[in-house]
Design a protein around this motif. Structure first.
Motif, PDB file in Angstrom:
ATOM      1  N   GLY A 150       0.818  -1.401  -0.167  1.00 44.19           N
ATOM      2  CA  GLY A 150       0.049  -0.020   0.004  1.00 44.19           C
ATOM      3  C   GLY A 150       0.779   1.362   0.238  1.00 44.19           C
ATOM      4  O   GLY A 150       0.131   2.346   0.007  1.00 44.19           O
ATOM      5  N   THR A 151       2.203   1.145   0.188  1.00 42.16           N
ATOM      6  CA  THR A 151       2.823   2.384   0.181  1.00 42.16           C
ATOM      7  C   THR A 151       3.600   2.561  -1.150  1.00 42.16           C
ATOM      8  O   THR A 151       3.887   1.442  -1.869  1.00 42.16           O
ATOM      9  N   ILE A 152       3.604   3.686  -1.913  1.00 44.93           N
ATOM     10  CA  ILE A 152       3.899   4.187  -3.113  1.00 44.93           C
ATOM     11  C   ILE A 152       5.364   4.589  -3.041  1.00 44.93           C
ATOM     12  O   ILE A 152       5.686   5.461  -2.234  1.00 44.93           O
ATOM     13  N   ILE A 153       6.432   3.641  -3.658  1.00 47.69           N
ATOM     14  CA  ILE A 153       7.531   3.756  -3.457  1.00 47.69           C
ATOM     15  C   ILE A 153       8.464   4.326  -4.724  1.00 47.69           C
ATOM     16  O   ILE A 153       8.339   3.665  -5.751  1.00 47.69           O
ATOM     17  N   PHE A 154       8.973   5.558  -4.435  1.00 40.36           N
ATOM     18  CA  PHE A 154       9.729   6.098  -5.600  1.00 40.36           C
ATOM     19  C   PHE A 154      11.418   5.635  -5.079  1.00 40.36           C
ATOM     20  O   PHE A 154      11.753   5.722  -4.169  1.00 40.36           O
ATOM     21  N   ASP A 155      11.992   4.995  -6.268  1.00 45.23           N
ATOM     22  CA  ASP A 155      13.206   4.225  -6.086  1.00 45.23           C
ATOM     23  C   ASP A 155      14.210   4.876  -7.047  1.00 45.23           C
ATOM     24  O   ASP A 155      13.823   5.244  -7.995  1.00 45.23           O
ATOM     25  N   VAL A 213      10.162   7.866  -0.366  1.00 44.01           N
ATOM     26  CA  VAL A 213      11.007   8.493  -1.463  1.00 44.01           C
ATOM     27  C   VAL A 213      12.521   8.101  -1.206  1.00 44.01           C
ATOM     28  O   VAL A 213      12.799   8.608  -0.082  1.00 44.01           O
ATOM     29  N   ILE A 214      12.853   7.113  -2.032  1.00 43.74           N
ATOM     30  CA  ILE A 214      14.330   7.006  -1.897  1.00 43.74           C
ATOM     31  C   ILE A 214      14.883   6.529  -0.436  1.00 43.74           C
ATOM     32  O   ILE A 214      15.619   7.217   0.078  1.00 43.74           O
ATOM     33  N   GLY A 215      13.768   5.821   0.253  1.00 40.51           N
ATOM     34  CA  GLY A 215      14.292   5.178   1.502  1.00 40.51           C
ATOM     35  C   GLY A 215      13.734   6.174   2.482  1.00 40.51           C
ATOM     36  O   GLY A 215      13.601   5.901   3.698  1.00 40.51           O
ATOM     37  N   VAL A 216      13.002   7.396   2.379  1.00 39.58           N
ATOM     38  CA  VAL A 216      12.745   8.265   3.192  1.00 39.58           C
ATOM     39  C   VAL A 216      10.957   7.993   3.280  1.00 39.58           C
ATOM     40  O   VAL A 216      10.261   8.479   2.385  1.00 39.58           O
ATOM     41  N   PRO A 217      10.507   7.660   4.411  1.00 41.04           N
ATOM     42  CA  PRO A 217       8.983   7.347   4.545  1.00 41.04           C
ATOM     43  C   PRO A 217       8.190   8.513   4.821  1.00 41.04           C
ATOM     44  O   PRO A 217       8.862   9.809   5.454  1.00 41.04           O
ATOM     45  N   ILE A 218       7.049   8.713   4.082  1.00 34.56           N
ATOM     46  CA  ILE A 218       6.350   9.802   4.394  1.00 34.56           C
ATOM     47  C   ILE A 218       5.098   9.183   4.899  1.00 34.56           C
ATOM     48  O   ILE A 218       4.346   8.416   4.407  1.00 34.56           O
ATOM     49  N   GLU A 219       4.779   9.531   6.214  1.00 38.04           N
ATOM     50  CA  GLU A 219       3.599   9.062   7.092  1.00 38.04           C
ATOM     51  C   GLU A 219       2.390  10.137   6.855  1.00 38.04           C
ATOM     52  O   GLU A 219       2.656  11.160   7.662  1.00 38.04           O
ATOM     53  N   SER A 220       1.571  10.021   6.193  1.00 38.60           N
ATOM     54  CA  SER A 220       0.406  10.863   5.938  1.00 38.60           C
ATOM     55  C   SER A 220      -0.624  10.655   6.957  1.00 38.60           C
ATOM     56  O   SER A 220      -0.626   9.681   7.453  1.00 38.60           O
ATOM     57  N   GLU A 221      -1.564  11.795   6.942  1.00 40.69           N
ATOM     58  CA  GLU A 221      -2.851  11.588   7.985  1.00 40.69           C
ATOM     59  C   GLU A 221      -3.683  10.554   7.489  1.00 40.69           C
ATOM     60  O   GLU A 221      -4.164   9.518   8.372  1.00 40.69           O
ATOM     61  N   TRP A 222      -3.836  10.204   6.129  1.00 41.70           N
ATOM     62  CA  TRP A 222      -4.566   9.072   5.661  1.00 41.70           C
ATOM     63  C   TRP A 222      -3.778   8.023   5.393  1.00 41.70           C
ATOM     64  O   TRP A 222      -3.037   8.281   4.410  1.00 41.70           O
ATOM     65  N   ASN A 223      -4.205   6.853   5.695  1.00 47.56           N
ATOM     66  CA  ASN A 223      -3.634   5.501   4.963  1.00 47.56           C
ATOM     67  C   ASN A 223      -4.521   5.213   3.837  1.00 47.56           C
ATOM     68  O   ASN A 223      -5.625   4.560   4.266  1.00 47.56           O
ATOM     69  N   CYS A 224      -4.204   5.659   2.687  1.00 42.86           N
ATOM     70  CA  CYS A 224      -5.102   5.826   1.551  1.00 42.86           C
ATOM     71  C   CYS A 224      -5.133   4.210   0.996  1.00 42.86           C
ATOM     72  O   CYS A 224      -6.116   3.852   0.171  1.00 42.86           O
ATOM     73  N   SER A 225      -4.161   3.733   1.531  1.00 49.07           N
ATOM     74  CA  SER A 225      -4.285   2.125   0.858  1.00 49.07           C
ATOM     75  C   SER A 225      -5.496   1.344   1.463  1.00 49.07           C
ATOM     76  O   SER A 225      -5.945   0.410   0.633  1.00 49.07           O
TER      77      SER A 225
END
Ligand SMILES: C[S@@+](CC[C@H](N)C(=O)[O-])C[C@H]1O[C@@H](n2cnc3c(N)ncnc32)[C@H](O)[C@@H]1O
Length: 341
Positions: A70-75, A107-119
């Motif tokens: 569910g996490t969108i990963i930019f690598d 994003v390149i190993g840096v997690p972004i924890e948003s308010e909504w877990n849209c997954s």
């Protein structure tokens, strides 16, 4: 690729990449929205200038985008080694764009924890909607683009995001710097501000906007024009539990939110959709919103769902209204309705 000018991102990436697999009418419509985008850029001149520096400071990285749990990963590309200095610079950039409402991302190993877990929303709808394979899709109120990337992963050929929120526009372009996906186009405007056209999209998603508009029927009607005959609408909204065809109208705020104008029952939405030429109208999911889905996080450290619920009884809001619950409605546009333009 070095991006030195946010205007380039906002305009050229939307309009100037003519591709043979985009239908001429769609391309024409995208081009016709350029005036509106320019106006918005002029209106946000100060902000744009601020963010041009921000975009100039972005590291030059091109890589891939994929989804894991569910996490969108930019690598980055595999041959590049991880670079601690670069990661801490990305962390800093991510923090500058707080609050992150939609996600999660990495994003390149840096997690972004948003308010909504849209997954969680995606999981509720993905198996209930017809295939998105090779579809051209409009996402009304796209936020920073989380669902657009999910739609691309599910096979969409092109996703057009309509989103007037300036912070979401900046977050989208920040993220897309790492993916550089030309098949997601971001129009920084409301559905109603966009140019008019007809029969362009295979699917239209309207998620989380209906209760924010004072004219919900007109809002769906504006989107319907864009939908091809036989195309599907995926409508996600706060829903009022009732067997009546009715609207719940909060007196002032709802769960502390000052911009919730009305919450429709399923039958109210159904009656609007019938009037607009839809059939096979199905309520495919109804769920109470939990604090696993919407909560304060390190990247959205402000008030969230928990603060909108009564501390004595979490079945009701602080205003003593029923706790938020959300429904997903899927419907097919099967007939043309007179006066729909
Ligand atoms: C509650 S958020 C939902 C975001 C995302 N679709 C989701 O389901 O998580 C609603 C978004 O719709 C945008 N919005 C509100 N009215 C809109 C309109 N008339 N046209 C397009 N976007 C709109 C807001 O700026 C906001 O980002």
């Amino acid at each position: 690729m070095r991006i030195s000018n946010l205007k380039k991102l906002a305009i050229e990436k939307v309009y100037d990449r003519y591709e043979s697999d985009v239908a001429p009418e769609l391309n024409q419509w995208l081009k016709s929205c350029i005036g509106g985008t320019k106006q918005i850029i002029i209106k946000n001149k100060k902000n744009i200038q601020r963010y041009e520096d921000f975009f100039d400071s972005l590291p030059i990285i091109s890589g891939s985008v994929n989804v894991k749990d569910g996490t969108i990963i930019f690598d980055r590309s595999p041959e590049k080694n991880s670079d601690f200095k670069q990661q801490s610079s990305i962390k800093n950039l991510v923090n500058q764009l707080i609050p992150w409402r939609k996600g999660p991302y990495n994003v390149i190993g840096v997690p972004i924890e948003s308010e909504w877990n849209c997954s969680l929303k995606w999981d509720r709808l993905a198996s209930k909607i017809p295939s998105l394979e090779n579809n051209v899709i409009m996402d009304v109120g796209s936020g920073n683009g989380y669902f657009a990337w999910r739609m691309r992963e599910a096979g969409a050929r092109l996703v057009v995001c309509l989103e007037p929120n300036f912070a979401s526009f900046i977050q989208f372009h920040f993220l897309n710097q790492f993916a550089d996906d030309p098949k997601i186009r971001f129009l920084p405007m409301t559905l109603e501000e966009s140019s008019k056209s007809q029969y362009l999209f295979d699917k239209i998603f309207i998620m989380g906007t209906l209760y924010h508009t004072k004219a919900p029927f007109e809002h769906i009607k504006s989107a319907t024009c864009f939908l091809k005959k036989g195309g599907f609408l995926i409508l996600e909204t706060l829903i009022f539990k009732s067997d009546e065809c009715t609207l719940f109208v909060p007196k002032e705020r709802y769960a502390r939110m000052s911009n919730v104008w009305q919450i429709p029952s399923f039958l109210a939405v159904k009656s609007w959709l019938i009037a607009l030429g839809f059939s096979d109208i199905e309520l495919v999911s109804v769920e109470i919103t939990t604090t696993a889905e919407q909560r304060a996080t390190q990247h959205m450290p402000f008030k969230s769902l928990n603060d909108g619920l009564s501390q004595e009884d979490d079945k009701v809001t602080v205003e003593s209204y029923p706790r938020p619950q959300r429904g997903i409605i899927v419907a097919q546009r099967t007939s043309d309705v007179i006066g729909l333009k």
